[in-house]
Design a protein around this motif. Structure first.
Motif, PDB file in Angstrom:
ATOM      1  N   PRO A 227      -2.297  -0.058   8.044  1.00  0.00           N
ATOM      2  CA  PRO A 227      -1.867   0.111   6.847  1.00  0.00           C
ATOM      3  C   PRO A 227      -2.317   1.323   5.999  1.00  0.00           C
ATOM      4  CG  PRO A 227      -3.424  -1.853   6.890  1.00  0.00           C
ATOM      5  CD  PRO A 227      -3.207  -1.150   8.137  1.00  0.00           C
ATOM      6  N   THR A 228      -3.376   2.151   6.439  1.00  0.00           N
ATOM      7  CA  THR A 228      -3.964   3.197   5.764  1.00  0.00           C
ATOM      8  C   THR A 228      -3.153   4.389   5.248  1.00  0.00           C
ATOM      9  OG1 THR A 228      -5.919   3.023   7.209  1.00  0.00           O
ATOM     10  CG2 THR A 228      -5.776   5.103   5.623  1.00  0.00           C
ATOM     11  N   VAL A 229      -3.060   4.528   3.837  1.00  0.00           N
ATOM     12  CA  VAL A 229      -2.220   5.568   3.312  1.00  0.00           C
ATOM     13  C   VAL A 229      -2.950   6.634   2.862  1.00  0.00           C
ATOM     14  CG1 VAL A 229      -0.744   5.830   1.565  1.00  0.00           C
ATOM     15  CG2 VAL A 229      -0.552   3.328   2.594  1.00  0.00           C
ATOM     16  N   TYR A 230      -2.628   7.809   3.044  1.00  0.00           N
ATOM     17  CA  TYR A 230      -3.302   9.092   2.652  1.00  0.00           C
ATOM     18  C   TYR A 230      -2.287   9.887   1.512  1.00  0.00           C
ATOM     19  CZ  TYR A 230      -6.011   8.325   6.796  1.00  0.00           C
ATOM     20  OH  TYR A 230      -6.848   7.918   7.732  1.00  0.00           O
ATOM     21  N   VAL A 231      -2.902  10.321   0.556  1.00  0.00           N
ATOM     22  CA  VAL A 231      -2.429  11.020  -0.643  1.00  0.00           C
ATOM     23  C   VAL A 231      -3.132  12.186  -0.588  1.00  0.00           C
ATOM     24  CG1 VAL A 231      -1.583  11.139  -3.004  1.00  0.00           C
ATOM     25  CG2 VAL A 231      -1.816   8.834  -2.023  1.00  0.00           C
TER      26      VAL A 231
ATOM     27  N   LEU B 159       0.871  -1.317  -0.097  1.00  0.00           N
ATOM     28  CA  LEU B 159      -0.045  -0.158   0.065  1.00  0.00           C
ATOM     29  C   LEU B 159       0.998   1.228  -0.076  1.00  0.00           C
ATOM     30  CD1 LEU B 159      -2.959  -0.816   2.408  1.00  0.00           C
ATOM     31  CD2 LEU B 159      -3.021  -1.008  -0.089  1.00  0.00           C
ATOM     32  N   ASN B 160       2.215   1.217   0.655  1.00  0.00           N
ATOM     33  CA  ASN B 160       2.746   2.309   0.657  1.00  0.00           C
ATOM     34  C   ASN B 160       3.499   2.544  -0.940  1.00  0.00           C
ATOM     35  OD1 ASN B 160       2.500   3.234   3.397  1.00  0.00           O
ATOM     36  ND2 ASN B 160       4.360   1.938   3.796  1.00  0.00           N
ATOM     37  N   LYS B 161       3.927   1.585  -1.448  1.00  0.00           N
ATOM     38  CA  LYS B 161       4.303   1.631  -2.838  1.00  0.00           C
ATOM     39  C   LYS B 161       3.088   2.165  -3.585  1.00  0.00           C
ATOM     40  CE  LYS B 161       8.232  -1.716  -2.487  1.00  0.00           C
ATOM     41  NZ  LYS B 161       8.731  -2.854  -3.047  1.00  0.00           N
ATOM     42  N   THR B 162       2.131   1.785  -3.581  1.00  0.00           N
ATOM     43  CA  THR B 162       0.810   2.243  -4.310  1.00  0.00           C
ATOM     44  C   THR B 162       0.570   3.717  -4.032  1.00  0.00           C
ATOM     45  OG1 THR B 162      -0.374  -0.019  -4.058  1.00  0.00           O
ATOM     46  CG2 THR B 162      -1.701   1.834  -4.486  1.00  0.00           C
TER      47      THR B 162
ATOM     48  N   PRO C   8       0.660  24.460 -15.623  1.00  0.00           N
ATOM     49  CA  PRO C   8       0.899  24.746 -14.306  1.00  0.00           C
ATOM     50  C   PRO C   8       2.499  24.946 -13.678  1.00  0.00           C
ATOM     51  CG  PRO C   8       0.550  22.424 -14.747  1.00  0.00           C
ATOM     52  CD  PRO C   8       0.208  23.152 -15.827  1.00  0.00           C
ATOM     53  N   THR C   9       2.448  25.631 -12.637  1.00  0.00           N
ATOM     54  CA  THR C   9       3.999  25.943 -12.227  1.00  0.00           C
ATOM     55  C   THR C   9       4.431  24.808 -11.311  1.00  0.00           C
ATOM     56  OG1 THR C   9       3.047  26.577 -10.330  1.00  0.00           O
ATOM     57  CG2 THR C   9       3.114  28.344 -11.646  1.00  0.00           C
ATOM     58  N   PRO C  10       5.732  24.575 -11.429  1.00  0.00           N
ATOM     59  CA  PRO C  10       6.253  23.496 -10.778  1.00  0.00           C
ATOM     60  C   PRO C  10       5.774  23.507  -9.157  1.00  0.00           C
ATOM     61  CG  PRO C  10       7.998  24.774 -11.779  1.00  0.00           C
ATOM     62  CD  PRO C  10       6.723  25.582 -11.855  1.00  0.00           C
ATOM     63  N   PHE C  11       5.479  24.588  -8.515  1.00  0.00           N
ATOM     64  CA  PHE C  11       4.504  24.566  -7.319  1.00  0.00           C
ATOM     65  C   PHE C  11       3.155  23.774  -7.415  1.00  0.00           C
ATOM     66  CE2 PHE C  11       1.783  26.529  -3.977  1.00  0.00           C
ATOM     67  CZ  PHE C  11       2.597  26.522  -2.866  1.00  0.00           C
ATOM     68  N   THR C  12       2.671  23.773  -8.506  1.00  0.00           N
ATOM     69  CA  THR C  12       1.351  23.127  -8.554  1.00  0.00           C
ATOM     70  C   THR C  12       1.727  21.581  -9.023  1.00  0.00           C
ATOM     71  OG1 THR C  12      -0.101  25.025  -9.154  1.00  0.00           O
ATOM     72  CG2 THR C  12      -0.811  22.779 -10.098  1.00  0.00           C
ATOM     73  N   GLN C  13       2.571  21.332  -9.854  1.00  0.00           N
ATOM     74  CA  GLN C  13       3.011  20.124 -10.132  1.00  0.00           C
ATOM     75  C   GLN C  13       3.813  19.144  -9.210  1.00  0.00           C
ATOM     76  OE1 GLN C  13       5.174  19.706 -14.127  1.00  0.00           O
ATOM     77  NE2 GLN C  13       4.599  22.013 -14.504  1.00  0.00           N
ATOM     78  N   ARG C  14       3.814  19.849  -7.787  1.00  0.00           N
ATOM     79  CA  ARG C  14       4.477  19.041  -6.703  1.00  0.00           C
ATOM     80  C   ARG C  14       3.549  19.050  -5.673  1.00  0.00           C
ATOM     81  NH1 ARG C  14       9.587  21.548  -8.642  1.00  0.00           N
ATOM     82  NH2 ARG C  14       9.223  23.054  -7.108  1.00  0.00           N
ATOM     83  N   ALA C  15       2.431  19.271  -5.769  1.00  0.00           N
ATOM     84  CA  ALA C  15       1.300  19.538  -4.955  1.00  0.00           C
ATOM     85  C   ALA C  15       1.066  18.426  -3.840  1.00  0.00           C
ATOM     86  CB  ALA C  15       0.090  19.962  -5.462  1.00  0.00           C
ATOM     87  N   PHE C  16       1.171  17.200  -4.213  1.00  0.00           N
ATOM     88  CA  PHE C  16       0.720  16.226  -3.493  1.00  0.00           C
ATOM     89  C   PHE C  16       1.928  15.319  -2.662  1.00  0.00           C
ATOM     90  CE2 PHE C  16      -2.329  16.686  -6.741  1.00  0.00           C
ATOM     91  CZ  PHE C  16      -3.623  16.403  -5.982  1.00  0.00           C
ATOM     92  N   LEU C  17       1.465  15.017  -1.657  1.00  0.00           N
ATOM     93  CA  LEU C  17       2.260  14.255  -0.742  1.00  0.00           C
ATOM     94  C   LEU C  17       1.521  13.075  -0.203  1.00  0.00           C
ATOM     95  CD1 LEU C  17       3.786  16.834   1.768  1.00  0.00           C
ATOM     96  CD2 LEU C  17       4.863  15.987  -0.117  1.00  0.00           C
ATOM     97  N   VAL C  18       2.395  11.958   0.452  1.00  0.00           N
ATOM     98  CA  VAL C  18       2.022  10.813   0.887  1.00  0.00           C
ATOM     99  C   VAL C  18       2.277  10.696   2.538  1.00  0.00           C
ATOM    100  CG1 VAL C  18       2.459   8.280   0.929  1.00  0.00           C
ATOM    101  CG2 VAL C  18       2.586   9.632  -1.256  1.00  0.00           C
ATOM    102  N   GLN C  19       1.322  10.259   3.220  1.00  0.00           N
ATOM    103  CA  GLN C  19       1.353   9.756   4.656  1.00  0.00           C
ATOM    104  C   GLN C  19       1.395   8.292   4.617  1.00  0.00           C
ATOM    105  OE1 GLN C  19      -0.841  11.720   7.684  1.00  0.00           O
ATOM    106  NE2 GLN C  19      -1.355   9.903   8.578  1.00  0.00           N
ATOM    107  N   LYS C  20       2.503   7.584   4.832  1.00  0.00           N
ATOM    108  CA  LYS C  20       2.672   6.296   4.927  1.00  0.00           C
ATOM    109  C   LYS C  20       1.826   5.529   6.023  1.00  0.00           C
ATOM    110  CE  LYS C  20       6.732   4.847   4.075  1.00  0.00           C
ATOM    111  NZ  LYS C  20       8.205   4.609   4.316  1.00  0.00           N
ATOM    112  N   GLY C  21       1.454   4.394   5.755  1.00  0.00           N
ATOM    113  CA  GLY C  21       0.729   3.473   6.662  1.00  0.00           C
ATOM    114  C   GLY C  21       1.910   2.493   7.450  1.00  0.00           C
ATOM    115  N   ASN C  22       1.636   1.587   8.340  1.00  0.00           N
ATOM    116  CA  ASN C  22       2.425   0.431   8.811  1.00  0.00           C
ATOM    117  C   ASN C  22       1.750  -0.706   8.987  1.00  0.00           C
ATOM    118  OD1 ASN C  22       1.119   0.696  11.376  1.00  0.00           O
ATOM    119  ND2 ASN C  22       2.143   2.756  11.643  1.00  0.00           N
TER     120      ASN C  22
END
Length: 218
Positions: free
Chosen positions: A74-78, A34-37, A56-70
């Motif tokens: 195992p819940t992963v948030y994007v 799930l983390n890799k997903t 879109p600016t580079p700022f917009t193109q790098r907008a999303f992040l991942v919060q990993k699970g364990n």
């Protein structure tokens, strides 16, 4: 009549061991997959901004992040980063969030401007965003009349809207103008994009993670 007999007794110890290993390794394998997903989904969403936004600016193109699970959860948030608040109405539609530039200009106007503001071609860069240098020019050239430099308010005559204007060589140029409350239609299908990418990769990642977990299990 021919009979077919199968002796599974000799295979039971190995099967029981395999099930025990699988039970112990499954949470870790699921979490890894799930983390890799999640990171694949993040990459896909960031790249997709070039399809749904105009240059879109580079700022917009790098907008999303991942919060990993364990393995315990195992819940992963994007998600889009907090300082990209403009994504919310682009994803769900609705009222546009206030922008920093509006607060800055309203503060300079001493109450002359109170509504939503948009930059005109005289204040925008090639991507349609306000040029940073414009704000310094406005602050330095601000005037309480429309006879030179910048002024804020409603010009006399011509039916022009309230805004930030500059007088130059007998001409009046709008840099920012007040507009009615902007409301957006959904534009960036985050849920659809993310779900499609997750379904594409999660199966192979899970199989690969299980194989590695079983190979290294003791």
């Amino acid at each position: 009549m021919a009979n077919v007999s199968v002796d599974i007794q000799s295979e039971l110890p190995a099967a029981i061991k395999w099930l025990g290993v699988m039970r112990g390794q499954l949470p870790f394998a699921v979490s890894q997959a799930l983390n890799k997903t999640g990171f694949d989904v993040r990459s896909h969403l960031n790249k997709s901004t070039t399809r749904f936004f105009n240059d879109p600016t580079p700022f917009t193109q790098r907008a999303f992040l991942v919060q990993k699970g364990n393995k315990l959860d195992p819940t992963v948030y994007v998600y889009a980063q907090e300082n990209r608040s403009y994504f919310a109405p682009q994803i769900r539609g609705g009222r546009r969030f206030p922008k920093e530039l509006e607060g800055y200009i309203r503060g300079l106007s001493n109450g002359a401007l109170t509504g939503k503001l948009v930059p005109t071609k005289h204040a925008r860069d090639r991507r349609g965003n306000p040029r940073r240098a414009v704000f310094g020019q406005i602050a330095r050239g601000l005037s309480t009349t429309d006879r030179g430099g910048f002024f804020m308010g409603t010009p006399k005559g011509g039916g022009r809207p309230p805004g930030v204007y500059r007088r130059s060589r007998g001409q009046l140029y709008a840099y920012f103008v007040e507009v009615p409350e902007p409301r957006y239609q959904p534009r960036f299908p985050m849920q659809e994009l993310g779900t499609t990418e997750a379904q594409r990769v999660v199966g192979p990642y899970l199989r690969s993670s299980l194989q590695r977990a079983l190979a290294t299990a003791r």
